[in-house]
Design a protein around this motif. Sequence first.
Motif, PDB file in Angstrom:
ATOM      1  N   UNK A 187       0.842  -1.202   0.000  1.00 10.96           N
ATOM      2  CA  UNK A 187       0.000   0.000   0.000  1.00 10.96           C
ATOM      3  C   UNK A 187       0.876   1.251   0.000  1.00 10.96           C
ATOM      4  N   UNK A 188       1.950   1.223   0.784  1.00 14.26           N
ATOM      5  CA  UNK A 188       2.831   2.392   0.840  1.00 14.26           C
ATOM      6  C   UNK A 188       3.512   2.622  -0.506  1.00 14.26           C
ATOM      7  N   UNK A 189       3.839   1.545  -1.195  1.00 15.29           N
ATOM      8  CA  UNK A 189       4.437   1.684  -2.530  1.00 15.29           C
ATOM      9  C   UNK A 189       3.466   2.388  -3.474  1.00 15.29           C
ATOM     10  N   UNK A 190       2.181   2.095  -3.339  1.00 21.31           N
ATOM     11  CA  UNK A 190       1.178   2.779  -4.164  1.00 21.31           C
ATOM     12  C   UNK A 190       1.092   4.267  -3.804  1.00 21.31           C
ATOM     13  N   UNK A 191       1.224   4.571  -2.519  1.00 25.40           N
ATOM     14  CA  UNK A 191       1.226   5.973  -2.088  1.00 25.40           C
ATOM     15  C   UNK A 191       2.430   6.698  -2.695  1.00 25.40           C
ATOM     16  N   UNK A 192       3.591   6.061  -2.619  1.00 24.84           N
ATOM     17  CA  UNK A 192       4.800   6.671  -3.158  1.00 24.84           C
ATOM     18  C   UNK A 192       4.669   6.900  -4.665  1.00 24.84           C
ATOM     19  N   UNK A 193       4.158   5.918  -5.372  1.00 22.73           N
ATOM     20  CA  UNK A 193       3.984   6.044  -6.817  1.00 22.73           C
ATOM     21  C   UNK A 193       3.055   7.209  -7.149  1.00 22.73           C
ATOM     22  N   UNK A 194       1.960   7.341  -6.392  1.00 27.08           N
ATOM     23  CA  UNK A 194       1.018   8.433  -6.634  1.00 27.08           C
ATOM     24  C   UNK A 194       1.628   9.781  -6.291  1.00 27.08           C
TER      25      UNK A 194
END
Length: 488
Positions: free
Chosen positions: A234-241
Amino acid sequence: MKTRLLIAAGALLLSTAAAAETLWITNVNLVSPEQPGRVGPGSVLVRDGIIAAVERGPARAVPPGVRKVDGKGYYLTPGLIDSHVHLFGVPGMSFDHVKRHKGIVEAYYRQMPRSYLYYGYTTVIDLAVSDRAVIDNFNRAPLHPDVVHCGEPLVYANGYPMSWIAPVERFEMFGNFIYDPAQAAAIPKRFTPADHTPEAGVARVAKGGGKCVKTHYERGFGANRKLPVMSDRVFADVKSAAVKNGLVLVTHGNSFEAQSFAVRGNADVLAHGMWHWGPHNASKELPAEIRALLDQIVARRIGYQPTMQVLYGMLAYLNPAYLNDPAVRKVVPAALADWFATPEGKWFKEEVAEGESDADALLGFEAPLRRQKMVLAYLASKDANFTFGSDTPSSPTYGNLPGLNGYLEMRRLHQAGLSLEQVFRAATINNARTFRLDAEVGTIEKGKKANLLLMKMSPLQDLAAYDNIVTVWIGGKEVERASLAAGN
């Protein structure tokens, strides 16, 4: 009424003219963080609120049509940046107190922008916007720092800081949350997963004008250490966004576990020092595993906000002399300072002491402060990318007051091992670069906004310089520091 309106209109015209006039600030010693070893005489030309020219060397004749400002041989620095504030919070007050004491709260909000300026903070970064009206009112004040914000914090459903609010209210207060399918039964039915993905949450922050996005990794406090936290995925998705939207990713985390998580996920800024070491809490030396993590933070130039005043701000309730410090009444209205001294105003002491005696409560702070100081000393020895933030107010404590809290944080950082130059860079160029504001502020260079401070002494020689400011310029508008104190 008509007379008052005319006076107010005249004052506005004068302030606008003052900001727009061309100034020649001369007979000063220039102290700018991009050239810390080059402190010496110089002059600065300010036109339309922007630095138009910087000249080093002996003062020359005043250019024609320019108002001369004699710096009396003092030290000219860029305005300071506090990259961790919460403008919504009223120090010392719970939500119920805020409702009951509206007059005191209004007086506090009127003074707050001036208090940040009083200690030289010409830019503040609000990491978690709770009420946009507070920022709008802040920006309408005649004198105020520039405000950058991270929009509504991107929180994990029912995790920190939502957990502080009753379940029936928390989703109203923290609407920008990440939906956790495993908690579907504990999330109101009106919210759909598609509207609360990491991508949707970051996009809301960007749409609202945020320059950064705040996340959290916090398992809890005291007996409650089972709060839900986001996964690496989930944090990786936050970083990508965040990357997609051009936002700086800030992560709250005050433990070895939390900071390991944030570093693993490529956070840009770590909000808080590391005062919890988990399985290494009893260690008297810095464990190898923690040194290895700190080495990564240094190598990758991750912004590091120690926020030591989070702990010292709570200790104010155990220090009888704190409210007698004259500095307190410089930054808050007399009515609020008087309220702090009442039994009602000391309500938070029970939260801090947790039923212990003052002596035992003080002992409870010794270990986390010791651990934090060891971490900071190590990072300072490696010249880490310290990004100055005061976390004002970090909790409903009267130990975190606007402006003053930042000055106290600087003192704590220096005592923990940061050099005077490291403190100066943290509050100027490091913050500007890390939060991508360096095209506008952070140094004394041509083309930057004329956010400037005139100090009686150099901040590279004495930390007391930050409490010896003579004049503040905000966008070229000149104001004497003494006039910014509460009651003036």
